[in-house]
Design a protein around this motif. Structure first.
Motif, mmCIF file in Angstrom:
data_model
loop_
_atom_site.group_PDB
_atom_site.id
_atom_site.type_symbol
_atom_site.label_atom_id
_atom_site.label_comp_id
_atom_site.label_asym_id
_atom_site.label_seq_id
_atom_site.Cartn_x
_atom_site.Cartn_y
_atom_site.Cartn_z
ATOM 1 N N ILE A 37 4.137 40.554 33.557
ATOM 2 C CA ILE A 37 4.545 39.349 35.273
ATOM 3 C C ILE A 37 3.644 38.708 35.329
ATOM 4 N N ALA A 38 2.448 38.134 35.199
ATOM 5 C CA ALA A 38 1.484 36.719 35.254
ATOM 6 C C ALA A 38 1.619 35.746 34.355
ATOM 7 N N SER A 39 1.660 36.672 33.282
ATOM 8 C CA SER A 39 2.128 35.837 31.735
ATOM 9 C C SER A 39 2.319 35.263 31.919
ATOM 10 N N ALA A 40 4.141 36.042 32.167
ATOM 11 C CA ALA A 40 5.560 34.951 32.495
ATOM 12 C C ALA A 40 5.213 33.661 33.848
ATOM 13 N N GLU A 41 4.975 34.371 35.029
ATOM 14 C CA GLU A 41 4.922 32.927 35.494
ATOM 15 C C GLU A 41 3.849 32.110 35.478
ATOM 16 N N LYS A 42 2.474 32.411 34.731
ATOM 17 C CA LYS A 42 1.416 31.369 34.895
ATOM 18 C C LYS A 42 1.812 30.558 33.434
ATOM 19 N N ASP A 43 2.971 30.746 32.377
ATOM 20 C CA ASP A 43 3.374 29.852 31.937
ATOM 21 C C ASP A 43 4.239 28.938 32.105
ATOM 22 N N VAL A 44 4.796 29.146 34.095
ATOM 23 C CA VAL A 44 5.490 28.610 34.632
ATOM 24 C C VAL A 44 4.593 27.472 35.111
ATOM 25 N N LEU A 45 4.266 27.937 35.401
ATOM 26 C CA LEU A 45 2.619 26.863 36.150
ATOM 27 C C LEU A 45 1.875 25.757 35.344
ATOM 28 N N LEU A 46 1.580 26.764 34.364
ATOM 29 C CA LEU A 46 1.170 25.484 33.371
ATOM 30 C C LEU A 46 2.062 24.515 32.633
ATOM 31 N N ASP A 47 3.321 24.832 32.303
ATOM 32 C CA ASP A 47 4.671 23.748 32.465
ATOM 33 C C ASP A 47 4.365 22.396 33.251
ATOM 34 N N VAL A 67 -5.413 32.965 38.315
ATOM 35 C CA VAL A 67 -4.119 32.076 39.050
ATOM 36 C C VAL A 67 -4.143 31.864 40.482
ATOM 37 N N ALA A 68 -4.926 32.655 41.396
ATOM 38 C CA ALA A 68 -5.007 32.942 42.213
ATOM 39 C C ALA A 68 -6.515 32.118 42.958
ATOM 40 N N ASN A 69 -6.537 31.674 42.097
ATOM 41 C CA ASN A 69 -7.585 30.482 42.689
ATOM 42 C C ASN A 69 -7.344 28.844 42.341
ATOM 43 N N TRP A 70 -5.973 28.888 41.588
ATOM 44 C CA TRP A 70 -5.685 26.888 41.590
ATOM 45 C C TRP A 70 -4.946 26.831 43.196
ATOM 46 N N HIS A 71 -5.511 25.593 43.326
ATOM 47 C CA HIS A 71 -4.933 24.768 44.789
ATOM 48 C C HIS A 71 -3.614 24.977 45.049
#
Length: 308
Positions: A37-47, A67-71
């Motif tokens: 799950i985290a990987s799928a949503e992390k990919d969006v954030l990286l986009d 990801v939880a540490n990202w501003h």
């Protein structure tokens, strides 16, 4: 007797081993599910990071950290539920993959340099409660299916370059309390469907190219406190229903082409905090006992109160 004790010890040892294996398997299953799950949503954030020039952001993401540490990223359980990148020097066009953050409840990208047209996929974010896109360089038209965002309570996109007509489907967002489309390039009439937004408290349409008469359905907005229609090309009579908006506190209609202000005489016996109208029209309105504190565009909504 010793044989029985040995059997018990063996059984206990075997049981402990089985429990240990079971715990490891369960933890592995949970971890793999989370990672997927985290990987799928992390990919969006990286986009987002790559498409919006993340290396130049005021507060950058260390993509090597969790990801939880990202501003600006809020996580609940295994999903991203909030994204607040207000005034963070974002530049570029929102990626279509934004819809994969399908548990997102709060999205604030205001006061940045977003460009281009909003991706139609943004209407898939059905859990959104707040969508703030003001003070960017967005253009094109609003997605016609914007009304799919049924849980929205606040939608602000003022000070952009959005054109076309106001989508009828906005009238389907029944929980909406704040709608600010001011300072864009909207044209055409106010859709009567906005009269369905019975929880609306603030409607900002200031400085567009809107024309025609104000629809009588606006009178259905009984909780409306702020109605800003100034700097457009509205004409005709102001409908009687507007004069019956008992909760109204701020009413701005200057710089339009109204033919009649007769209905505004209903404002007598109560006080508006702000009422802006064209001074040359004053002799056409019998305000009777009304107490107006006149000011010129006292609240243009160009600031983000949540982030000041």
């Amino acid at each position: 007797m010793s044989s029985v004790k040995e059997d018990k010890k063996w059984n206990m040892k075997l049981l402990k081993q089985n429990i240990k294996v079971l715990v490891i398997l369960c933890l592995g299953f949970i971890y793999n599910g989370y990672a997927q799950i985290a990987s799928a949503e992390k990919d969006v954030l990286l986009d987002l990071y790559n498409e919006l020039e993340g290396n130049n952001w005021n507060q950058k993401w260390n993509i090597q950290e969790p990801v939880a540490n990202w501003h600006g990223v809020e996580i609940s359980g295994t999903h991203v539920v909030g994204l607040d990148l207000f005034r963070n020097n974002l530049k570029g066009q929102l990626p279509e993959s934004i819809n994969k953050l399908n548990k997102l409840r709060y999205l604030n990208l205001a006061f940045n340099g977003l460009e281009g047209e909003l991706p139609s996929t943004i209407t898939d974010l059905s859990h959104l409660i707040v969508l703030k896109l003001e003070m960017n360089k967005l253009d094109g038209t609003l997605p016609t299916e914007i009304g799919k965002l049924r849980n929205l309570k606040e939608f602000t996109i003022f000070n952009n370059f959005i054109s076309g007509t106001i989508p009828e489907s906005l009238g389907k967002i029944k929980n909406l309390k704040i709608l600010n489309l001011s300072s864009n390039k909207f044209e055409g009439a106010i859709p009567g469907s906005l009269g369905n937004l019975t929880k609306l408290e603030s409607l900002g349409l200031f400085e567009n190219g809107l024309k025609g008469a104000i629809p009588s359905q606006i009178g259905n907005l009984t909780k409306l406190k702020e109605l800003v229609l100034a700097n457009n090309e509205f004409n005709g009579e102001i409908p009687m229903e507007v004069g019956q908006l008992a909760s109204l506190e701020i009413f701005q209609i200057q710089n339009n082409k109204f033919d009649s202000f007769k209905s505004l005489e209903q404002f007598s016996s109560r006080e508006l905090l702000v009422f802006d109208y064209d001074k040359e029209e004053e002799d056409k309105i019998d305000f009777k006992e009304t107490n107006f504190n006149k000011s010129r565009m006292a609240d243009t909504k160009f600031e983000d109160d949540d982030n000041e």
